[in-house]
Design a protein around this motif. Structure first.
Motif, PDB file in Angstrom:
ATOM      1  N   GLU A 157       0.839  -1.191   0.000  1.00 49.34           N
ATOM      2  CA  GLU A 157       0.000   0.000   0.000  1.00 49.34           C
ATOM      3  C   GLU A 157       0.874   1.241   0.000  1.00 49.34           C
ATOM      4  O   GLU A 157       2.013   1.228   0.464  1.00 49.34           O
ATOM      5  N   LEU A 158       0.326   2.326  -0.523  1.00 47.50           N
ATOM      6  CA  LEU A 158       1.020   3.604  -0.520  1.00 47.50           C
ATOM      7  C   LEU A 158      -0.001   4.709  -0.301  1.00 47.50           C
ATOM      8  O   LEU A 158      -1.205   4.502  -0.438  1.00 47.50           O
ATOM      9  N   ILE A 159       0.507   5.873   0.042  1.00 50.72           N
ATOM     10  CA  ILE A 159      -0.355   7.025   0.299  1.00 50.72           C
ATOM     11  C   ILE A 159      -0.092   8.097  -0.756  1.00 50.72           C
ATOM     12  O   ILE A 159       1.048   8.541  -0.919  1.00 50.72           O
ATOM     13  N   MET A 160      -1.138   8.487  -1.492  1.00 47.31           N
ATOM     14  CA  MET A 160      -1.029   9.634  -2.389  1.00 47.31           C
ATOM     15  C   MET A 160      -1.327  10.883  -1.566  1.00 47.31           C
ATOM     16  O   MET A 160      -2.446  11.036  -1.048  1.00 47.31           O
ATOM     17  N   PRO A 161      -0.353  11.792  -1.402  1.00 44.56           N
ATOM     18  CA  PRO A 161      -0.567  12.986  -0.574  1.00 44.56           C
ATOM     19  C   PRO A 161      -1.777  13.788  -1.052  1.00 44.56           C
ATOM     20  O   PRO A 161      -1.912  14.078  -2.238  1.00 44.56           O
ATOM     21  N   PHE A 162      -2.658  14.105  -0.119  1.00 47.16           N
ATOM     22  CA  PHE A 162      -3.855  14.868  -0.463  1.00 47.16           C
ATOM     23  C   PHE A 162      -4.386  15.537   0.800  1.00 47.16           C
ATOM     24  O   PHE A 162      -4.584  14.867   1.818  1.00 47.16           O
ATOM     25  N   LYS A 163      -4.615  16.846   0.743  1.00 48.90           N
ATOM     26  CA  LYS A 163      -5.099  17.586   1.911  1.00 48.90           C
ATOM     27  C   LYS A 163      -6.452  18.240   1.656  1.00 48.90           C
ATOM     28  O   LYS A 163      -6.935  19.002   2.488  1.00 48.90           O
ATOM     29  N   GLY A 164      -7.049  17.973   0.510  1.00 48.13           N
ATOM     30  CA  GLY A 164      -8.348  18.559   0.201  1.00 48.13           C
ATOM     31  C   GLY A 164      -9.481  17.832   0.897  1.00 48.13           C
ATOM     32  O   GLY A 164      -9.280  16.981   1.766  1.00 48.13           O
ATOM     33  N   HIS A 165     -10.711  18.142   0.487  1.00 49.73           N
ATOM     34  CA  HIS A 165     -11.900  17.523   1.077  1.00 49.73           C
ATOM     35  C   HIS A 165     -12.307  16.325   0.227  1.00 49.73           C
ATOM     36  O   HIS A 165     -12.597  16.463  -0.962  1.00 49.73           O
ATOM     37  N   SER A 166     -12.317  15.148   0.812  1.00 44.21           N
ATOM     38  CA  SER A 166     -12.735  13.931   0.109  1.00 44.21           C
ATOM     39  C   SER A 166     -13.003  12.837   1.122  1.00 44.21           C
ATOM     40  O   SER A 166     -12.285  12.697   2.114  1.00 44.21           O
ATOM     41  N   SER A 167     -14.031  12.040   0.839  1.00 45.51           N
ATOM     42  CA  SER A 167     -14.331  10.900   1.706  1.00 45.51           C
ATOM     43  C   SER A 167     -13.278   9.808   1.557  1.00 45.51           C
ATOM     44  O   SER A 167     -13.230   8.881   2.365  1.00 45.51           O
ATOM     45  N   LEU A 168     -12.433   9.904   0.536  1.00 48.55           N
ATOM     46  CA  LEU A 168     -11.386   8.912   0.315  1.00 48.55           C
ATOM     47  C   LEU A 168     -10.121   9.224   1.110  1.00 48.55           C
ATOM     48  O   LEU A 168      -9.220   8.396   1.179  1.00 48.55           O
ATOM     49  N   LYS A 169     -10.045  10.398   1.711  1.00 49.24           N
ATOM     50  CA  LYS A 169      -8.837  10.797   2.441  1.00 49.24           C
ATOM     51  C   LYS A 169      -8.745  10.055   3.765  1.00 49.24           C
ATOM     52  O   LYS A 169      -9.737   9.887   4.477  1.00 49.24           O
ATOM     53  N   HIS A 170      -7.532   9.589   4.084  1.00 48.33           N
ATOM     54  CA  HIS A 170      -7.294   8.848   5.318  1.00 48.33           C
ATOM     55  C   HIS A 170      -6.087   9.428   6.057  1.00 48.33           C
ATOM     56  O   HIS A 170      -5.237  10.092   5.467  1.00 48.33           O
ATOM     57  N   ILE A 181      -4.697   9.672   0.151  1.00 46.01           N
ATOM     58  CA  ILE A 181      -5.591   8.643  -0.375  1.00 46.01           C
ATOM     59  C   ILE A 181      -4.836   7.321  -0.403  1.00 46.01           C
ATOM     60  O   ILE A 181      -3.738   7.234  -0.962  1.00 46.01           O
ATOM     61  N   ASN A 182      -5.419   6.308   0.185  1.00 44.59           N
ATOM     62  CA  ASN A 182      -4.770   5.007   0.310  1.00 44.59           C
ATOM     63  C   ASN A 182      -4.898   4.234  -1.006  1.00 44.59           C
ATOM     64  O   ASN A 182      -5.987   4.092  -1.552  1.00 44.59           O
ATOM     65  N   VAL A 183      -3.764   3.739  -1.495  1.00 44.55           N
ATOM     66  CA  VAL A 183      -3.734   3.020  -2.768  1.00 44.55           C
ATOM     67  C   VAL A 183      -2.990   1.708  -2.583  1.00 44.55           C
ATOM     68  O   VAL A 183      -1.921   1.675  -1.968  1.00 44.55           O
ATOM     69  N   PHE A 184      -3.552   0.633  -3.101  1.00 43.19           N
ATOM     70  CA  PHE A 184      -2.856  -0.651  -3.156  1.00 43.19           C
ATOM     71  C   PHE A 184      -2.257  -0.789  -4.546  1.00 43.19           C
ATOM     72  O   PHE A 184      -2.947  -0.552  -5.550  1.00 43.19           O
ATOM     73  N   TYR A 194       2.610  -1.306 -12.101  1.00 42.78           N
ATOM     74  CA  TYR A 194       1.927  -1.995 -13.185  1.00 42.78           C
ATOM     75  C   TYR A 194       0.416  -2.030 -13.010  1.00 42.78           C
ATOM     76  O   TYR A 194      -0.310  -2.167 -13.986  1.00 42.78           O
ATOM     77  N   ASP A 195      -0.051  -1.944 -11.789  1.00 45.99           N
ATOM     78  CA  ASP A 195      -1.487  -1.994 -11.541  1.00 45.99           C
ATOM     79  C   ASP A 195      -1.746  -1.426 -10.151  1.00 45.99           C
ATOM     80  O   ASP A 195      -0.857  -1.426  -9.286  1.00 45.99           O
ATOM     81  N   PHE A 196      -2.967  -0.946  -9.920  1.00 46.33           N
ATOM     82  CA  PHE A 196      -3.283  -0.361  -8.613  1.00 46.33           C
ATOM     83  C   PHE A 196      -4.788  -0.361  -8.399  1.00 46.33           C
ATOM     84  O   PHE A 196      -5.575  -0.482  -9.339  1.00 46.33           O
ATOM     85  N   GLU A 197      -5.179  -0.243  -7.141  1.00 47.67           N
ATOM     86  CA  GLU A 197      -6.579  -0.072  -6.755  1.00 47.67           C
ATOM     87  C   GLU A 197      -6.641   1.001  -5.674  1.00 47.67           C
ATOM     88  O   GLU A 197      -5.904   0.927  -4.685  1.00 47.67           O
ATOM     89  N   ILE A 198      -7.488   1.972  -5.860  1.00 50.61           N
ATOM     90  CA  ILE A 198      -7.679   3.025  -4.858  1.00 50.61           C
ATOM     91  C   ILE A 198      -8.643   2.517  -3.793  1.00 50.61           C
ATOM     92  O   ILE A 198      -9.752   2.048  -4.104  1.00 50.61           O
ATOM     93  N   TYR A 199      -8.227   2.592  -2.532  1.00 55.50           N
ATOM     94  CA  TYR A 199      -9.065   2.091  -1.442  1.00 55.50           C
ATOM     95  C   TYR A 199     -10.258   3.016  -1.228  1.00 55.50           C
ATOM     96  O   TYR A 199     -10.118   4.220  -1.037  1.00 55.50           O
ATOM     97  N   ARG A 200     -11.440   2.454  -1.291  1.00 56.26           N
ATOM     98  CA  ARG A 200     -12.662   3.233  -1.099  1.00 56.26           C
ATOM     99  C   ARG A 200     -13.629   2.512  -0.178  1.00 56.26           C
ATOM    100  O   ARG A 200     -14.858   2.666  -0.288  1.00 56.26           O
ATOM    101  N   GLY A 201     -13.079   1.681   0.721  1.00 50.16           N
ATOM    102  CA  GLY A 201     -13.917   0.950   1.662  1.00 50.16           C
ATOM    103  C   GLY A 201     -14.607  -0.212   0.982  1.00 50.16           C
ATOM    104  O   GLY A 201     -14.040  -0.899   0.127  1.00 50.16           O
ATOM    105  N   LYS A 202     -15.849  -0.438   1.340  1.00 54.07           N
ATOM    106  CA  LYS A 202     -16.628  -1.523   0.747  1.00 54.07           C
ATOM    107  C   LYS A 202     -16.736  -1.317  -0.762  1.00 54.07           C
ATOM    108  O   LYS A 202     -17.094  -0.241  -1.226  1.00 54.07           O
ATOM    109  N   GLY A 203     -16.418  -2.357  -1.513  1.00 49.50           N
ATOM    110  CA  GLY A 203     -16.474  -2.255  -2.965  1.00 49.50           C
ATOM    111  C   GLY A 203     -15.140  -1.971  -3.615  1.00 49.50           C
ATOM    112  O   GLY A 203     -15.069  -1.806  -4.830  1.00 49.50           O
ATOM    113  N   THR A 204     -14.067  -1.914  -2.802  1.00 49.06           N
ATOM    114  CA  THR A 204     -12.740  -1.706  -3.383  1.00 49.06           C
ATOM    115  C   THR A 204     -12.422  -2.809  -4.372  1.00 49.06           C
ATOM    116  O   THR A 204     -11.883  -2.578  -5.456  1.00 49.06           O
TER     117      THR A 204
END
Length: 275
Positions: A157-170, A181-184, A194-204
């Motif tokens: 997992e990695l963290i994409m730096p983000f300080k704005g308003h979003s329900s995806l921010k952790h 934003i948490n990314v696998f 080569y590939d990634f998935e953005i963590y968005r809780g249920k339904g990731t």
């Protein structure tokens, strides 16, 4: 203080030779960000502006390319505020000359990727937190997938730096960049993703394999690897489990699972001294 042990460096996998002609940074970028992505941004920016103001933004491919270039360059030459690039006392010509600040502001305000009117409600089973970004994310993934994978891969997992308003921010206390934003991701030994998935809780991950979110993520990210080559995939203890190893052995008969005890790793105390 001991003799260096002999390491088995043999590789039975068959991989293509390196490309004859090295791509320029721009050529490499355009393999990831293709013409249809740019055209999609043009269409959606004009549509969104029309929906909000009853007038088109009248942008085009050339202007959106300039906008992307400015943002890329601003990530290299950083200033406290983007307006400083155009300020008289601190003007930075490579950014200020191609586009007036007011026009950049307008593009920034109406930048859009998907039609909001087609977004499903939160109560809908098919609701997607990434709906607004989904076309762009999927196109970028397609660009990543055309790169021939190398032998060694790691799922983490990695963290994409983000300080704005979003329900995806952790907030992840253990990470160097704590807000974002948490990314696998599955990356190679060369640090190419080569590939990634953005963590968005249920339904990731849509396909529930019964392995939990960590196991499902690993299955999802390695399924894109061709099965006729011998790949080596590394994961840490957060993702690894007996059930995951069994599932991988059944699905990828050429996948070599590496025991961490076979890896000559430095102790945590020694790694902290080097940090």
């Amino acid at each position: 203080m001991k003799d260096i042990e002999e390491v088995d460096t043999s590789c039975n996998a068959v991989f293509s030779d390196p490309p004859g002609d090295e791509l320029t940074p721009l050529q490499y970028f355009r393999t990831m960000c293709s013409d249809d992505i740019i055209q999609k941004l043009v269409d959606q920016c004009n549509l969104y502006c029309t929906q909000k103001t009853s007038a088109s933004l009248d942008t085009n491919v050339r202007e959106i390319e300039k906008y992307i270039r400015i943002n890329t360059l601003a990530g290299v030459v950083k200033m406290l505020s983007y307006r400083i690039y155009w300020a008289e006392a601190t003007i930075f010509s490579p950014i200020a000359d191609p586009m007036p600040r007011n026009r950049f502001d307008k593009l920034r305000n109406y930048l859009h990727v998907n039609d909001n009117t087609k977004m499903k409600q939160r109560e809908d089973p098919d609701y997607d937190k990434l709906f607004r970004e989904r076309p762009f994310v999927e196109k970028i993934k397609q660009g990543f997938s055309i790169i021939e994978p190398e032998e060694y891969h790691s799922v983490d997992e990695l963290i994409m730096p983000f300080k704005g308003h979003s329900s995806l921010k952790h907030y992840v206390k253990s990470k160097p960049q704590k807000w974002g934003i948490n990314v696998f991701a599955r990356a190679g030994d060369s640090e190419i993703v080569y590939d990634f998935e953005i963590y968005r809780g249920k339904g990731t991950v849509h396909n529930d394999t019964g392995l939990g979110i960590s196991g499902d993520i690993v299955i999802r990210l390695v399924e894109g690897l061709p099965k006729y080559k011998n790949f080596k995939v590394f994961t840490d203890n957060r993702f690894t489990s007996y059930n995951l190893i069994s599932a991988l052995k059944n699905a990828f008969w050429l996948l070599e699972l590496l025991d961490p005890q076979d890896c000559n790793l430095k102790a945590d105390s020694e790694l902290k001294k080097q940090a």
